[in-house]
Design an enzyme around this catalytic site. Structure first.
Site, PDB file in Angstrom:
ATOM      1  N   GLY A 190      12.391  27.377   4.900  1.00 51.86           N
ATOM      2  CA  GLY A 190      11.648  26.118   4.960  1.00 51.86           C
ATOM      3  C   GLY A 190      10.971  25.947   6.304  1.00 51.86           C
ATOM      4  N   ASN A 191      10.474  24.759   6.561  1.00 54.14           N
ATOM      5  CA  ASN A 191       9.853  24.485   7.856  1.00 54.14           C
ATOM      6  C   ASN A 191      10.108  23.024   8.249  1.00 54.14           C
ATOM      7  OD1 ASN A 191       7.477  22.765   6.987  1.00 54.14           O
ATOM      8  ND2 ASN A 191       7.154  24.594   5.736  1.00 54.14           N
ATOM      9  N   ARG A 192       9.648  22.660   9.434  1.00 55.59           N
ATOM     10  CA  ARG A 192      10.018  21.364  10.007  1.00 55.59           C
ATOM     11  C   ARG A 192       9.110  20.208   9.604  1.00 55.59           C
ATOM     12  NH1 ARG A 192      13.705  22.098  13.987  1.00 55.59           N
ATOM     13  NH2 ARG A 192      13.796  24.149  14.968  1.00 55.59           N
ATOM     14  N   SER A 193       8.170  20.416   8.707  1.00 53.64           N
ATOM     15  CA  SER A 193       7.231  19.334   8.394  1.00 53.64           C
ATOM     16  C   SER A 193       7.946  18.141   7.746  1.00 53.64           C
ATOM     17  CB  SER A 193       6.145  19.848   7.453  1.00 53.64           C
ATOM     18  OG  SER A 193       5.320  18.780   7.089  1.00 53.64           O
TER      19      SER A 193
ATOM     20  N   ALA B 231       2.722  21.771   4.875  1.00 57.15           N
ATOM     21  CA  ALA B 231       2.991  23.041   5.553  1.00 57.15           C
ATOM     22  C   ALA B 231       3.503  23.994   4.481  1.00 57.15           C
ATOM     23  CB  ALA B 231       4.027  22.835   6.643  1.00 57.15           C
TER      24      ALA B 231
END
Ligand code: CTP
Length: 415
Positions: A212-215, A284
């Site tokens: 995943g990512n931090r968005s 993102a």
């Protein structure tokens, strides 16, 4: 306003009495429609006395006036509080086995449900699926609070306080319910249809892990809410957004479509894009995903070290949209989250990306070191498709959103 207050059978039904008083004191005509079980917790005379209207759960009373159809058709707002697990299930499957569920099928106004139940029931996959179905159909389902339940147990499932339910319900009514073209408030996006993607995609590694990512999705949600406030019909494709962020967007009249993976996001965005004047890709999106996703959790074999993870490339949703133009005259807007590196500054990377993606506008923002992801404020430079600066904006995410819509409305044909 003509409000229908549905009450289903849980101990929290007593709070519906306070909610009824609040709505009446606010000047609304309220008709209470309890279920049979609700009437075991609170008697019909209590609701009748406080509403000044007849109270029944029956479809076979006053048949000459066809109440099971007429009540829903004539309402400006339906609030169900408390909504039990059983009521959510019946509403999600379209049952019409009492006056309340029949009314829910005929109502075309905003519908707000405030669930209350034990934590296990709220967290059960069946209830989660029913809530997701109702939300997809435009129902505002308020998150229950965490706290003391009927017995000594505590956890999520408590009915929010009547003041909070009243606030959420009236906000949903004010924003005129589910977004459809032409129904928004007057503004420079009136009659326009907009799709915004937000959040960060998750690519499963196995049933319990993901990449995943931090968005946080807050900039995308702000874009959706700002477009709605300017009159557009808005769909927010929400990749793993917080329930609170989705709830606020729904309360503002945005249709929220929750997604998890890039494949789901791509399908949802493209489905909406075929009708949209503007598509904004603020999400993102993961560039890669694991090639094979096993059905069972990957186990650690002591001494063998990590199993290699093979990745394959995801489609570039933005570049595809810019290339395909699913609707003639459609404006495609991208985002570029950049950190800058030895190969170029944030803006230089943004310029290259603008040329590479083929979008009409690209909002470039610097991320990392407390900027962009998760921060309450943002700063963007908007470039056109040739990489030329169109505008710059900094401030709250809503202010940045409005600056981007200003740039869009200047570029959009026919505005
Ligand atoms: N995007 C997309 N599909 C992808 C990757 C990105 O639609 N598979 C979109 C994003 O929603 C955003 C824009 O492309 O609007 C730029 O995303 P970003 O992550 O900054 O760019 P990448 O294409 O991933 O390029 P790089 O990783 O090289 O910076």
């Amino acid at each position: 306003m003509r409000i229908l207050l549905g009450v289903s059978g849980g101990i929290a039904a007593y709070k519906a009495v306070l909610l009824l008083r609040l709505l009446r004191e606010d000047g609304h005509a309220v008709r209470v429609i309890p279920t049979a079980s609700a009437l075991r917790f609170v008697g019909a005379p209590t609701f009748e006395a406080l509403s000044g209207e007849p109270v029944t759960d029956e479809v076979f009373e006053d048949v000459a006036h066809v109440p099971h159809v007429a009540l829903g058709q004539g309402a400006d707002l339906v609030v169900v509080a408390p909504a039990t697990a059983d009521l959510l299930a019946r509403a999600a499957t379209g049952r019409a086995d009492d006056l309340l569920t029949s009314t829910l099928l005929t109502a075309r106004c905003p519908v707000v449900m405030a669930p209350a139940m034990h934590t296990e029931m709220w967290e059960h996959p069946a209830t989660r699926a029913n809530v997701a179905t109702l939300r997809e159909r435009g129902v505002t389902v308020i998150e229950p609070e965490s706290g003391r339940l009927t017995g000594a147990d505590t956890g999520p499932g408590r009915l929010p306080e009547p003041e909070e339910i009243a606030r959420a319900a009236l906000a949903a009514a004010a924003s005129a319910g589910p977004s459809t073209p032409g129904d928004g408030p007057p503004g420079d996006l009136s009659g326009r249809t907009v799709v915004v993607s937000a959040g960060g995609t998750r690519e499963p590694i196995d049933p319990v892990r993901f990449i995943g990512n931090r968005s946080s999705g807050r900039q995308g949600a702000a874009l959706a809410e700002a477009a709605r406030a300017r009159g557009a019909a808005v769909t927010l494709v929400a990749a793993n957004l917080d329930d609170a962020v989705c709830g606020a967007a729904r309360a503002a009249g945005v249709v929220v479509v929750p997604v998890e993976t890039t494949a789901e996001l791509r399908d949802a965005v493209r489905a909406g894009a075929s009708e949209a004047d503007v598509v904004v890709m603020a999400a993102a999106v993961a560039d890669f995903r694991p090639a094979d996703v096993p059905d069972a959790k990957i186990k650690k074999v002591p001494g063998e070290g990590p199993a290699p993870l093979t990745l394959v490339e995801n489609p570039d949703v933005l570049a595809e949209l810019a290339h395909d133009r699913l609707r003639p005259g459609q404006l495609v807007v991208g985002f570029a989250a950049e950190t800058g590196d030895a190969d170029g500054s944030v803006l230089e990377h943004g310029r290259r990306k603008a040329l590479r993606k083929g979008a009409d506008l690209l909002a470039v923002n610097a991320v990392g070191a407390g900027r962009g992801f998760g921060a309450p404020t943002n700063a963007v430079t908007v470039l056109d498709g040739r990489g030329e600066v169109v505008t710059e904006a900094a401030g709250s995410k809503r202010e940045v959103a409005d600056a981007i819509w200003d740039a869009v409305t200047k570029t959009l044909p026919g505005i």
